[in-house]
Design a protein around this motif. Structure first.
Motif, PDB file in Angstrom:
ATOM      1  N   ALA A   1       0.836  -1.029  -0.045  1.00 12.87           N
ATOM      2  CA  ALA A   1      -0.074   0.136  -0.014  1.00 12.87           C
ATOM      3  C   ALA A   1       0.883   1.361  -0.165  1.00 12.87           C
ATOM      4  CB  ALA A   1      -0.810  -0.073   1.110  1.00 12.87           C
ATOM      5  N   ALA A   2       2.126   1.251   0.667  1.00 11.47           N
ATOM      6  CA  ALA A   2       2.774   2.331   0.706  1.00 11.47           C
ATOM      7  C   ALA A   2       3.676   2.988  -0.509  1.00 11.47           C
ATOM      8  CB  ALA A   2       4.119   2.028   1.706  1.00 11.47           C
ATOM      9  N   VAL A   3       3.678   1.939  -1.481  1.00 10.98           N
ATOM     10  CA  VAL A   3       4.117   2.546  -2.893  1.00 10.98           C
ATOM     11  C   VAL A   3       3.109   2.745  -3.550  1.00 10.98           C
ATOM     12  CG1 VAL A   3       4.160   0.061  -3.847  1.00 10.98           C
ATOM     13  CG2 VAL A   3       5.772   1.491  -4.251  1.00 10.98           C
ATOM     14  N   ALA A   4       1.809   2.750  -3.200  1.00 13.00           N
ATOM     15  CA  ALA A   4       0.721   3.154  -4.000  1.00 13.00           C
ATOM     16  C   ALA A   4       0.122   4.491  -3.665  1.00 13.00           C
ATOM     17  CB  ALA A   4      -0.357   2.054  -4.075  1.00 13.00           C
ATOM     18  N   VAL A   5       0.592   5.244  -2.808  1.00 14.74           N
ATOM     19  CA  VAL A   5       0.293   6.478  -2.339  1.00 14.74           C
ATOM     20  C   VAL A   5       1.226   7.578  -2.510  1.00 14.74           C
ATOM     21  CG1 VAL A   5      -1.227   5.615  -0.504  1.00 14.74           C
ATOM     22  CG2 VAL A   5       1.086   6.251   0.123  1.00 14.74           C
ATOM     23  N   PRO A   6       0.785   8.806  -2.833  1.00 18.76           N
ATOM     24  CA  PRO A   6       1.827   9.711  -3.583  1.00 18.76           C
ATOM     25  C   PRO A   6       2.545  10.359  -2.215  1.00 18.76           C
ATOM     26  CG  PRO A   6      -0.451  10.668  -3.077  1.00 18.76           C
ATOM     27  CD  PRO A   6      -0.580   9.252  -2.794  1.00 18.76           C
ATOM     28  N   ASN A   7       2.232  10.138  -1.011  1.00 20.81           N
ATOM     29  CA  ASN A   7       3.111  11.034   0.053  1.00 20.81           C
ATOM     30  C   ASN A   7       3.729  10.054   0.850  1.00 20.81           C
ATOM     31  OD1 ASN A   7       0.561  10.213   0.818  1.00 20.81           O
ATOM     32  ND2 ASN A   7       0.331  11.733   2.410  1.00 20.81           N
TER      33      ASN A   7
END
Length: 389
Positions: free
Chosen positions: A300-306
Motif C-alpha cells: 500500500a505504501a508504494v501506491a500512495v503519493p505522500n
C-alpha cells in the motif's frame, strides 16, 4: 466467490537478538506472529497478519460476502461493532480481516497487491530500524553495519531513557551510514516515554549535537497540545500516529498542527493506512508506515503519493513464511507473486507454535510505572531496574 470461514495460526519470528524499546524487552528475541486465514468457496485463502482476538464477534459482518468489496466490508465491520466501539483488539481484528480480504482481492486478479492498488513501481523506499534498544554497543553498531551494506541512508534508533546514550547511538549510526550518504537521515523513537517539558529539553540538547530528521512519539499518542508545542518549538519533525485506531483519532493532530510525519501501524491494516495517507495528503503531510513481519503495508505504501519511507525492522521472516520481496538498495523490492506475496508452511508453523517472551504478566511492552515522571534519567533507570529484579 464467497467468504466461508476462517482459521487461526501462530508463527514464531526468531530475530536472533534481543528486541524491544524503552517500555520493555524480549531478551529471547523470539516473538509470536498471529495469522488469520480467511477461506472462500473458490479455493483461495486470504492471509491477514496481526492479533485477532475478536474474530468471532467481527466475522459475521463479512461472512458470505464477495471478498473483492474490501472497502465496503471494512465499513461493514466498523458498523457491526459500532455500539461498543472499535478501538484496541477489535480494531486489530478488523485489520487482520481487512488484510486478508486485500490479499484475496489481488489473488482473484492473479496479481501482486501493489499492482491491484495501482502502484507503478515495485521499489519501496525504506529506513533501517530493528527494535534495537536492548543491544549492547558492539551489537548495536554491527546491526546498523548490516543495513549500510544493503544501501540504506536512513535509520531509526530506539531510546528515551538515557539522553547521553541516545546521542552517542545516533552519532554511531550517522558514522556508519555516511558511507552511503554525506547526510544520512536520523530518527529517534522514544515510544511515548517523555512528557512535554522533557521532550523540549532533551530535543534542544540533541539538536546541538545531531541533525535529527524526526522525533517519534515524544509524548503520549493522544496529547495533541503537547505534540503541537514540541512541533512548534523544535527544528526536528514530530512523527506519531502508529497507535491511533481509526482515522477520526488523527483529526486533533491535524487541527492543532501537532504532527509533521503521519504514521500508521501495520497491525491496523491496509484500508486504515490508505485512508490515513489520503487524509494526511490533504494536509500536505507525508506518511510513513511502521513495519511488521513480512512488511504487508509495503504494497500500500508504494501506491500512495505522500509516502516518505517504510520502516524495515529485520532481515528475515517468521518461521514457515516464504515472502516474495527483497531488501536491497536502501529499501524493499516487491515481487510478482499474487496477493501479499506470502506463502505459508503450515506444518512447520504448527511444529513451532509456542511463543517465548510474550505470554508474561503485563507483556513485553508494559509501560514503566514512572515513565515521564523522573527528574534525572539515571535515577529512573536505577528504579526501573530495581523493580525488574
Amino acid at each position: 466467490m464467497k467468504i466461508t470461514g476462517f482459521r487461526s495460526l501462530v508463527a514464531l519470528h526468531d530475530w536472533g537478538r534481543p528486541v524491544g524499546d524503552v517500555n520493555g524487552l524480549v531478551p529471547s528475541g523470539i516473538t509470536e506472529v498471529p495469522i488469520l486465514l480467511v477461506e472462500t468457496d473458490g479455493g483461495l485463502t486470504g492471509i491477514g497478519l496481526g492479533a485477532h482476538a475478536e474474530i468471532e464477534r467481527v466475522f459475521p459482518a463479512v461472512e458470505g460476502a464477495d471478498p473483492r468489496a474490501v472497502a465496503s466490508l471494512y465499513d461493514a465491520m466498523l458498523a457491526h461493532v459500532f455500539k461498543s466501539g472499535h478501538a484496541g483488539t477489535t480494531f486489530g481484528t478488523i485489520a487482520a480481516v481487512d488484510m486478508a480480504l486485500w490479499d484475496l482481492k489481488a489473488k482473484m486478479a492473479d496479481e501482486a497487491l501493489w499492482r491491484t492498488l495501482g502502484a507503478g513501481d515495485r521499489f519501496v523506499h525504506g529506513y533501517a530500524s530493528g527494535l534495537c534498544y536492548g543491544l549492547e554497543d558492539d551489537a548495536f553498531a554491527a546491526h546498523y553495519e548490516r543495513w549500510a551494506d544493503l544501501g540504506f541512508t536512513a535509520a531509526k534508533v530506539k531510546g528515551g531513557r538515557d539522553l547521553d546514550r541516545d546521542i552517542s547511538r545516533l552519532k554511531t549510526v550517522r558514522a556508519i551510514l555516511e558511507r552511503n550518504s554525506p547526510r544520512p537521515a536520523l530518527m529517534l523513537d522514544v515510544n511515548e516515554a517523555w512528557n512535554c517539558k522533557q521532550a523540549l529539553r532533551h530535543l534542544a540538547e540533541i539538536e546541538k549535537r545531531v541533525d535529527l530528521t524526526w522525533i517519534e512519539e515524544p509524548v503520549r499518542r493522544w496529547d495533541a497540545a503537547g505534540l503541537a508545542r514540541i512541533a512548534a518549538c523544535s527544528r526536528t519533525a514530530v512523527a506519531t500516529g502508529e497507535n491511533l485506531t481509526g482515522i477520526e483519532q488523527f483529526n486533533p493532530l491535524f487541527d492543532q498542527r501537532a504532527v509533521d510525519i503521519v504514521q500508521t501501524g501495520s497491525c491496523w491494516g491496509i484500508t486504515h493506512f490508505l485512508r490515513v495517507a489520503m487524509a494526511a495528503h490533504a494536509q500536505g503531510l507525508p506518511v510513513s508506515p511502521v513495519a511488521y513481519n513480512a512488511n504487508p503495508l509495503a504494497h500500500a505504501a508504494v501506491a500512495v503519493p505522500n509516502m516518505i519511507g517504510l520502516e524495515i525492522q529485520d532481515f528475515s521472516f517468521p518461521e514457515g513464511f516464504s515472502v516474495d520481496q527483497e531488501i536491497r538498495d536502501g529499501g524493499l523490492v516487491l515481487g510478482d507473486r499474487p496477493g501479499l506475496g506470502i506463502e505459508l508452511d503450515e506444518t512447520r508453523i504448527a511444529e513451532r507454535a509456542s511463543a517465548l517472551g510474550w505470554n508474561v504478566r503485563g507483556g513485553p511492552h508494559r509501560r514503566a510505572e514512572r515513565t515521564g515522571l523522573c527528574l534525572a534519567p539515571s535515577a529512573g533507570l536505577a528504579a526501573d531496574q530495581g523493580r525488574e529484579r
